[in-house]
Design a protein around this motif. Structure first.
Motif, PDB file in Angstrom:
ATOM      1  N   TYR A  38       0.830  -1.209   0.000  1.00 30.06           N
ATOM      2  CA  TYR A  38       0.000   0.000   0.000  1.00 30.06           C
ATOM      3  C   TYR A  38       0.860   1.253   0.000  1.00 30.06           C
ATOM      4  O   TYR A  38       0.526   2.256  -0.636  1.00 30.06           O
ATOM      5  CB  TYR A  38      -0.925   0.014   1.215  1.00 30.06           C
ATOM      6  CG  TYR A  38      -2.193  -0.784   1.025  1.00 30.06           C
ATOM      7  CD1 TYR A  38      -3.089  -0.487  -0.004  1.00 30.06           C
ATOM      8  CD2 TYR A  38      -2.506  -1.840   1.875  1.00 30.06           C
ATOM      9  CE1 TYR A  38      -4.246  -1.225  -0.187  1.00 30.06           C
ATOM     10  CE2 TYR A  38      -3.661  -2.586   1.700  1.00 30.06           C
ATOM     11  CZ  TYR A  38      -4.533  -2.269   0.666  1.00 30.06           C
ATOM     12  OH  TYR A  38      -5.680  -3.012   0.483  1.00 30.06           O
ATOM     13  N   ASN A  39       1.987   1.179   0.691  1.00 23.45           N
ATOM     14  CA  ASN A  39       2.833   2.364   0.842  1.00 23.45           C
ATOM     15  C   ASN A  39       4.020   2.391  -0.109  1.00 23.45           C
ATOM     16  O   ASN A  39       4.818   3.328  -0.080  1.00 23.45           O
ATOM     17  CB  ASN A  39       3.304   2.468   2.298  1.00 23.45           C
ATOM     18  CG  ASN A  39       2.147   2.748   3.223  1.00 23.45           C
ATOM     19  OD1 ASN A  39       1.678   3.867   3.295  1.00 23.45           O
ATOM     20  ND2 ASN A  39       1.673   1.719   3.917  1.00 23.45           N
ATOM     21  N   ALA A  40       4.114   1.386  -0.974  1.00 24.31           N
ATOM     22  CA  ALA A  40       5.183   1.345  -1.973  1.00 24.31           C
ATOM     23  C   ALA A  40       4.662   1.609  -3.379  1.00 24.31           C
ATOM     24  O   ALA A  40       5.335   2.254  -4.187  1.00 24.31           O
ATOM     25  CB  ALA A  40       5.906  -0.004  -1.927  1.00 24.31           C
ATOM     26  N   PHE A  41       3.425   1.096  -3.685  1.00 21.06           N
ATOM     27  CA  PHE A  41       2.947   1.291  -5.061  1.00 21.06           C
ATOM     28  C   PHE A  41       1.429   1.338  -5.218  1.00 21.06           C
ATOM     29  O   PHE A  41       0.941   1.862  -6.216  1.00 21.06           O
ATOM     30  CB  PHE A  41       3.526   0.219  -5.999  1.00 21.06           C
ATOM     31  CG  PHE A  41       3.024  -1.176  -5.775  1.00 21.06           C
ATOM     32  CD1 PHE A  41       1.930  -1.673  -6.474  1.00 21.06           C
ATOM     33  CD2 PHE A  41       3.652  -2.019  -4.864  1.00 21.06           C
ATOM     34  CE1 PHE A  41       1.478  -2.969  -6.273  1.00 21.06           C
ATOM     35  CE2 PHE A  41       3.199  -3.315  -4.657  1.00 21.06           C
ATOM     36  CZ  PHE A  41       2.112  -3.794  -5.366  1.00 21.06           C
ATOM     37  N   GLU A  92      -0.243   9.766  -0.816  1.00 25.05           N
ATOM     38  CA  GLU A  92      -0.812   9.126   0.370  1.00 25.05           C
ATOM     39  C   GLU A  92       0.103   8.063   0.971  1.00 25.05           C
ATOM     40  O   GLU A  92      -0.209   7.484   2.020  1.00 25.05           O
ATOM     41  CB  GLU A  92      -2.158   8.492   0.016  1.00 25.05           C
ATOM     42  CG  GLU A  92      -3.206   9.495  -0.446  1.00 25.05           C
ATOM     43  CD  GLU A  92      -4.497   8.803  -0.862  1.00 25.05           C
ATOM     44  OE1 GLU A  92      -4.724   7.639  -0.460  1.00 25.05           O
ATOM     45  OE2 GLU A  92      -5.274   9.428  -1.607  1.00 25.05           O
ATOM     46  N   ARG A  93       1.218   7.775   0.328  1.00 28.84           N
ATOM     47  CA  ARG A  93       2.116   6.736   0.827  1.00 28.84           C
ATOM     48  C   ARG A  93       2.913   7.244   2.027  1.00 28.84           C
ATOM     49  O   ARG A  93       3.302   8.409   2.079  1.00 28.84           O
ATOM     50  CB  ARG A  93       3.067   6.283  -0.279  1.00 28.84           C
ATOM     51  CG  ARG A  93       2.362   5.687  -1.476  1.00 28.84           C
ATOM     52  CD  ARG A  93       3.336   5.405  -2.615  1.00 28.84           C
ATOM     53  NE  ARG A  93       2.611   5.146  -3.862  1.00 28.84           N
ATOM     54  CZ  ARG A  93       3.180   5.067  -5.053  1.00 28.84           C
ATOM     55  NH1 ARG A  93       4.506   5.220  -5.171  1.00 28.84           N
ATOM     56  NH2 ARG A  93       2.442   4.846  -6.125  1.00 28.84           N
ATOM     57  N   VAL A  94       3.160   6.336   2.970  1.00 29.70           N
ATOM     58  CA  VAL A  94       3.937   6.667   4.171  1.00 29.70           C
ATOM     59  C   VAL A  94       5.195   5.801   4.148  1.00 29.70           C
ATOM     60  O   VAL A  94       5.112   4.589   4.406  1.00 29.70           O
ATOM     61  CB  VAL A  94       3.119   6.407   5.449  1.00 29.70           C
ATOM     62  CG1 VAL A  94       3.939   6.778   6.689  1.00 29.70           C
ATOM     63  CG2 VAL A  94       1.810   7.190   5.407  1.00 29.70           C
ATOM     64  N   PRO A  95       6.347   6.376   3.822  1.00 29.28           N
ATOM     65  CA  PRO A  95       7.559   5.562   3.715  1.00 29.28           C
ATOM     66  C   PRO A  95       7.873   4.747   4.964  1.00 29.28           C
ATOM     67  O   PRO A  95       8.354   3.612   4.858  1.00 29.28           O
ATOM     68  CB  PRO A  95       8.642   6.611   3.436  1.00 29.28           C
ATOM     69  CG  PRO A  95       7.907   7.731   2.757  1.00 29.28           C
ATOM     70  CD  PRO A  95       6.571   7.776   3.411  1.00 29.28           C
ATOM     71  N   ALA A  96       7.595   5.296   6.126  1.00 30.22           N
ATOM     72  CA  ALA A  96       7.877   4.557   7.357  1.00 30.22           C
ATOM     73  C   ALA A  96       7.018   3.299   7.461  1.00 30.22           C
ATOM     74  O   ALA A  96       7.467   2.268   7.988  1.00 30.22           O
ATOM     75  CB  ALA A  96       7.634   5.453   8.578  1.00 30.22           C
ATOM     76  N   GLU A  97       5.785   3.371   6.941  1.00 32.00           N
ATOM     77  CA  GLU A  97       4.922   2.198   6.935  1.00 32.00           C
ATOM     78  C   GLU A  97       5.440   1.147   5.958  1.00 32.00           C
ATOM     79  O   GLU A  97       5.413  -0.056   6.245  1.00 32.00           O
ATOM     80  CB  GLU A  97       3.492   2.599   6.580  1.00 32.00           C
ATOM     81  CG  GLU A  97       2.738   3.239   7.715  1.00 32.00           C
ATOM     82  CD  GLU A  97       2.472   2.253   8.835  1.00 32.00           C
ATOM     83  OE1 GLU A  97       1.700   1.302   8.623  1.00 32.00           O
ATOM     84  OE2 GLU A  97       3.064   2.433   9.917  1.00 32.00           O
ATOM     85  N   ALA A  98       5.902   1.582   4.803  1.00 34.14           N
ATOM     86  CA  ALA A  98       6.492   0.649   3.844  1.00 34.14           C
ATOM     87  C   ALA A  98       7.704  -0.039   4.459  1.00 34.14           C
ATOM     88  O   ALA A  98       7.877  -1.265   4.318  1.00 34.14           O
ATOM     89  CB  ALA A  98       6.867   1.382   2.560  1.00 34.14           C
ATOM     90  N   ALA A  99       8.538   0.720   5.145  1.00 37.31           N
ATOM     91  CA  ALA A  99       9.737   0.159   5.769  1.00 37.31           C
ATOM     92  C   ALA A  99       9.375  -0.834   6.868  1.00 37.31           C
ATOM     93  O   ALA A  99      10.004  -1.895   7.000  1.00 37.31           O
ATOM     94  CB  ALA A  99      10.609   1.279   6.318  1.00 37.31           C
ATOM     95  N   ALA A 100       8.350  -0.505   7.656  1.00 37.82           N
ATOM     96  CA  ALA A 100       7.935  -1.410   8.724  1.00 37.82           C
ATOM     97  C   ALA A 100       7.362  -2.710   8.145  1.00 37.82           C
ATOM     98  O   ALA A 100       7.613  -3.807   8.668  1.00 37.82           O
ATOM     99  CB  ALA A 100       6.903  -0.728   9.614  1.00 37.82           C
TER     100      ALA A 100
END
Length: 202
Positions: free
Chosen positions: A109-112, A118-126
Motif C-alpha cells: 500500500y505504501n510502496a505502489f 498518500e504513501r507513508v515511507p515509514a509504513e512501507a519500511a515497517a
C-alpha cells in the motif's frame, strides 16, 4: 462451470490461477473497483461485500485462499496431495494468510498501491522489516526442497506465491532470499501462472 466474481487485478487472480492449474472450466464475472478500493457495485453473494467470490453449482464461497483450496480438492493430486501432505498444504496456506499477507500488504500500500501523495515511507519500511523476518523462515524451509510440501508444486505454493506476487512484480528486494526468489520465479512462470498473469497484467 466455476464462476469467479471479481477482476484479475484483484485477489481473484489467485482463483483464476488455481482454476487454470486445476484444468477446470471457469468464467470470470467482472466486478471491479471504484475510487478508494471500494467495489463498483455490491456483491450480494458475499456477506463481506468483497471480491472474489465463487459459485460452483449451489456452493458459494468467499475468501480467495479458501476458494483455492476448494478448487484444488476438486482437481486432486498433485495440486492437492493426500495424507500428511494435505495437512502441510493447510499449514502453508494459513501461514500465507497470517504471517505473510498482512506485512506484504502494509509494504505494498505504501510502496505502489496508494497514490504517491498518500504513501507513508515509514509504513512501507515497517512492512518490509516484518516481511523479511518471515521470508527468512521461508528461505530456510526451501533450503531442503524445491517446493513447500516437497518435490511437487501444490496449491500451497500457489497460495503463498500469489500472496507474494505483487511484491515480486513491483520491485521488492529479494536479494537476501535467493531461494525464495528462485521458488517465486519457478511458481510464477509456470504455463498456467502465465495464463492467469496474462489476464491480470494485460
Amino acid at each position: 462451470m466455476l464462476k469467479i466474481h471479481g477482476v484479475p487485478r484483484s485477489r481473484a487472480f489467485r482463483c483464476i490461477w488455481a482454476a487454470e492449474e486445476a484444468g477446470l472450466p471457469y468464467e470470470v464475472v467482472p466486478l471491479g473497483f471504484a475510487a478508494g478500493f471500494k467495489l463498483e457495485r455490491p456483491l450480494t453473494i458475499n456477506p463481506n461485500n468483497k471480491i472474489p467470490a465463487l459459485e460452483d453449482g449451489s456452493l458459494v464461497l468467499f475468501e480467495s485462499l479458501a476458494i483455492n483450496m476448494h478448487i484444488a480438492r476438486k482437481a486432486g493430486a498433485p495440486l492437492m496431495p493426500s495424507g500428511d501432505d494435505a495437512s502441510r498444504v493447510d499449514q502453508w496456506t494459513l501461514w500465507a494468510a497470517t504471517e505473510a499477507e498482512p506485512h506484504v500488504m502494509r509494504w505494498a500500500y505504501n510502496a505502489f498501491l496508494k497514490p504517491e501523495a498518500e504513501r507513508v515511507p515509514a509504513e512501507a519500511a515497517a512492512g518490509k522489516e516484518a516481511l523479511d523476518a518471515r521470508l527468512a523462515v521461508l528461505e530456510a524451509e526451501l533450503a531442503s526442497r524445491p517446493y513447500l510440501v516437497g518435490k511437487d508444486f501444490t496449491v500451497a505454493d500457489l497460495n503463498l506465491a500469489s500472496v507474494l506476487y505483487g511484491s515480486w512484480l513491483n520491485g521488492y528486494d529479494y536479494t537476501r532470499f535467493p531461494k525464495v526468489k528462485a521458488w517465486l520465479d519457478a511458481c510464477l512462470t509456470r504455463p498456467k501462472a502465465l495464463a492467469a498473469r496474462k489476464q491480470r497484467e494485460g
